[in-house]
Motif scaffolding. Structure first.
Motif, mmCIF file in Angstrom:
data_model
loop_
_atom_site.group_PDB
_atom_site.id
_atom_site.type_symbol
_atom_site.label_atom_id
_atom_site.label_comp_id
_atom_site.label_asym_id
_atom_site.label_seq_id
_atom_site.Cartn_x
_atom_site.Cartn_y
_atom_site.Cartn_z
ATOM 1 N N ARG A 1 -0.270 2.908 -6.317
ATOM 2 C CA ARG A 1 -0.476 2.849 -4.864
ATOM 3 C C ARG A 1 0.127 4.050 -4.144
ATOM 4 N N MET A 2 1.147 4.650 -4.759
ATOM 5 C CA MET A 2 1.716 5.847 -4.117
ATOM 6 C C MET A 2 0.748 7.018 -4.250
ATOM 7 N N ALA B 1 -1.359 -2.863 10.616
ATOM 8 C CA ALA B 1 -0.231 -3.796 10.748
ATOM 9 C C ALA B 1 1.013 -2.972 11.032
ATOM 10 N N ALA C 1 -5.578 -1.247 -5.693
ATOM 11 C CA ALA C 1 -4.880 -2.276 -6.469
ATOM 12 C C ALA C 1 -4.350 -3.413 -5.598
ATOM 13 N N LEU C 2 -5.030 -3.659 -4.474
ATOM 14 C CA LEU C 2 -4.636 -4.791 -3.620
ATOM 15 C C LEU C 2 -5.493 -6.015 -3.926
ATOM 16 N N SER D 1 0.830 -1.214 0.000
ATOM 17 C CA SER D 1 0.000 0.000 0.000
ATOM 18 C C SER D 1 0.856 1.252 0.000
ATOM 19 N N LEU D 2 2.032 1.140 0.592
ATOM 20 C CA LEU D 2 2.907 2.310 0.673
ATOM 21 C C LEU D 2 3.841 2.391 -0.544
ATOM 22 N N CYS E 1 -3.748 5.459 -1.791
ATOM 23 C CA CYS E 1 -3.200 4.666 -0.681
ATOM 24 C C CYS E 1 -4.291 4.173 0.263
ATOM 25 N N TYR E 2 -4.207 2.897 0.585
ATOM 26 C CA TYR E 2 -5.203 2.246 1.443
ATOM 27 C C TYR E 2 -4.695 2.166 2.888
ATOM 28 N N ARG F 1 -10.048 -1.863 -1.343
ATOM 29 C CA ARG F 1 -8.842 -2.637 -1.697
ATOM 30 C C ARG F 1 -8.664 -2.722 -3.215
ATOM 31 N N ARG G 1 -0.080 -8.033 -6.735
ATOM 32 C CA ARG G 1 -0.967 -8.266 -5.598
ATOM 33 C C ARG G 1 -0.499 -9.549 -4.927
ATOM 34 N N LEU H 1 3.132 9.607 2.880
ATOM 35 C CA LEU H 1 3.267 9.284 1.463
ATOM 36 C C LEU H 1 2.653 10.397 0.611
ATOM 37 N N PRO I 1 1.683 -0.756 -10.770
ATOM 38 C CA PRO I 1 0.953 -0.831 -9.498
ATOM 39 C C PRO I 1 1.592 -0.004 -8.375
ATOM 40 N N ARG I 2 2.918 0.096 -8.397
ATOM 41 C CA ARG I 2 3.590 0.856 -7.332
ATOM 42 C C ARG I 2 3.272 2.340 -7.453
ATOM 43 N N ARG J 1 1.661 7.168 9.095
ATOM 44 C CA ARG J 1 2.623 6.536 8.186
ATOM 45 C C ARG J 1 2.157 6.699 6.733
ATOM 46 N N SER J 2 0.843 6.565 6.517
ATOM 47 C CA SER J 2 0.316 6.706 5.152
ATOM 48 C C SER J 2 0.240 8.169 4.722
ATOM 49 N N GLY K 1 -8.032 -7.705 -7.120
ATOM 50 C CA GLY K 1 -8.256 -7.586 -8.566
ATOM 51 C C GLY K 1 -9.668 -7.107 -8.895
#
Lengths: 255, 250
Positions: free
Chosen positions: B80-81, B91, B55-56, A156-157, B84-85, B51, A245, B154, B76-77, B150-151, B58
């Motif tokens: 996601r930047m 976690a 893009a976590l 996600s990051l 952001c989820y 999600r 994924r 970004l 995808p990177r 933390r998110s 499909g």
């Protein structure tokens, strides 16, 4: 050992069968198959080895080694079910380990370049590499299940596959090496290893037998490390889909 | 102008033997930075939709685009930047609180915004936190706020918030709402916020997406949604939720 002596060893099989019947374990069929297969496989290997030792043809040695690597990769590959091309990746990891081990052993003239040395030592190295590969894949499967939150947080990051799975990979490599390292610590105290036992029974000087065993223990440690690291590097991307994924991994099957 | 985020006929199938879609025909346009509350009863696929947007998970059918670029055509990177989820279950990564906060800086080799962190920690009610502490030892509410911070570091264009105040006490929840609202104004970040807290939805959002009957049933301005939803399902949901909330409000 005489043929008569060998046939008496079937008593051990009978004991196992009796326990199975008595305790209703239902293992009689498997025991019978196991007994027949192990006897045939080992006798065949004996004849094949006898033939190769007599001819000393390097192509035959290479063929045997390839066969060993193939079977080992296929078996360890079962632990990586669902991962693309995993059998090939294991084969590359095991073959690289075998090349490195033999390169060092023969290059430094630690062992003689004869099939009598190359084949048994390769067999042990490849077998150990197979076990380590299976352990690594099993542990990775567990890690991908239990560290899903952590891995997906990193994704996600904007992490790469390698960045996201690095910690899980490190823990798996470590865990796959632990049995080999534990084995190093207790060898000779808890169990007398097969190679040494075999040499002593065959009449070799125990000190000479121990020297070879030390060689094997050290070779195992480094083959475990090399196999595990190569395989983890070759396979980490396979825990992700093409569009990065994390795969949904089925829980590990028992047995 | 190209929409910030666009969902076209998005569909997600259930897994396993159930062949019915979890949801389908989910379409929406976000034309300018917005605060959106994503509402609906549990099991409608709100988290799954977030999600998928991140893009976590499909997308089984349809497409999602950012400024006119489909997710499937973007790395995808990079996606996601920008989108952001933030998960409901935060976690914590191995290491200290500070190491967790430095994740983005570490992953992308960009400077760590220490000043911003020092500003935001007290505003999130975390001034007491020792940054050297093992992140795994934090309480659930602390983890949730650290994960959010933390998110934020970004600086995504779209922030997908999955019940991120679920384990917070009322005071901390209000702090988080305030920080996020100010962040939205200052940075122009679009936020899609899954929540079961109707009071929160009413206060923070300008738009409500309501999921029900296997699709995005309503997409309306927050004021008009709360004045009276146009579907029976949403009305029932509102009644059910407000009767549950009653004891808290009294």
């Amino acid at each position: 050992m005489s043929i008569l002596g060998l046939s008496f060893t079937l008593l051990f099989v009978m004991i196992t069968m009796l326990v199975s019947v008595w305790q209703k374990l239902g293992l009689e069929r498997d025991i019978a198959i196991g007994t027949i297969r192990s006897a045939i496989q080992l006798l065949l290997v004996g004849y094949v080895l006898q033939f190769i030792f007599n001819t000393s043809n390097p192509w035959f040695i290479a063929l045997i080694l390839l066969l060993m690597i193939g079977v080992a990769s296929y078996h360890a590959g079962k632990r990586g079910k669902g991962l693309r091309g995993i059998v090939w990746k294991i084969a590359i990891a095991i073959a690289s380990t075998e090349l490195l081990m033999m390169g060092l052993l023969l290059g430094f003239r630690i062992i003689e370049a004869t099939p009598q040395y190359i084949i048994p030592i390769s067999g042990m190295t490849i077998g150990n590499a197979m076990v380590v590969s299976g352990l690594l894949l099993n542990q990775m499967r567990r890690e991908v299940g239990s560290s899903r939150g952590e891995i997906e947080t990193l994704l996600s990051l904007g992490a790469t596959a390698r960045q996201a799975i690095q910690d899980a990979m490190k823990r798996s490599v470590k865990s796959s090496m632990i049995p080999t390292i534990d084995g190093m610590k207790t060898v000779g105290l808890v169990q007398l290893p097969g190679m040494m036992t075999g040499m002593i029974i065959a009449g070799a000087d125990p000190i000479e037998a121990v020297r070879y065993q030390i060689l094997i223990v050290f070779a195992f440690a480094s083959s475990a490390a090399v196999t595990s690291i190569i395989l983890s590097l070759l396979s980490y991307r396979e825990w992700f889909t093409k569009d990065l994924r994390l795969l949904s991994i089925e829980p590990e099957r028992k047995g | 102008m190209k929409p910030v985020l666009e969902l076209q006929q998005v569909r997600k199938n259930r897994t396993g033997e159930d062949t019915r879609p979890l949801f389908m025909d989910v379409s929406a346009h976000i034309t300018e930075p917005a605060m959106i509350a994503l509402l609906g009863v549990s099991g409608q696929g709100k988290s799954t939709l977030l999600r998928m947007l991140a893009a976590l998970d499909g997308i089984d059918e349809g497409s999602v685009g950012l400024h006119g670029v489909p997710q499937s055509e973007m790395d995808p990177r990079a996606w996601r930047m920008k989108v952001c989820y933030v998960a409901q279950q935060p976690a914590m990564l191995q290491g200290s609180v500070e190491q967790n906060l430095r994740t983005v800086s570490f992953l992308h080799r960009i400077p760590y915004e220490e000043k911003l962190v020092k500003q935001l920690l007290p505003r999130l009610g975390l001034e007491h936190l020792e940054l050297g502490k093992n992140a795994e030892l934090l309480s659930g509410g602390e983890k949730q706020r650290i994960s959010l911070l933390r998110s934020l570091l970004l600086r995504p264009e779209v922030l997908l918030l999955d019940e991120v105040t679920a384990s917070l006490d009322r005071g901390s929840k209000e702090l988080v709402e305030q920080v996020l609202q100010e962040w939205h104004t200052a940075e122009g970040t679009t936020m899609i916020w899954v929540t079961h807290d109707l009071e929160q939805a009413r206060q923070i959002s300008g738009q409500v997406w309501f999921m029900g009957e296997g699709t995005l049933l309503e997409n309306s301005a927050t004021a008009s949604f709360f004045a009276g939803p146009s579907t029976e399902t949403a009305r029932n949901y509102m009644q059910g939720s407000s009767s549950k909330e009653q004891p808290c409000l009294s």
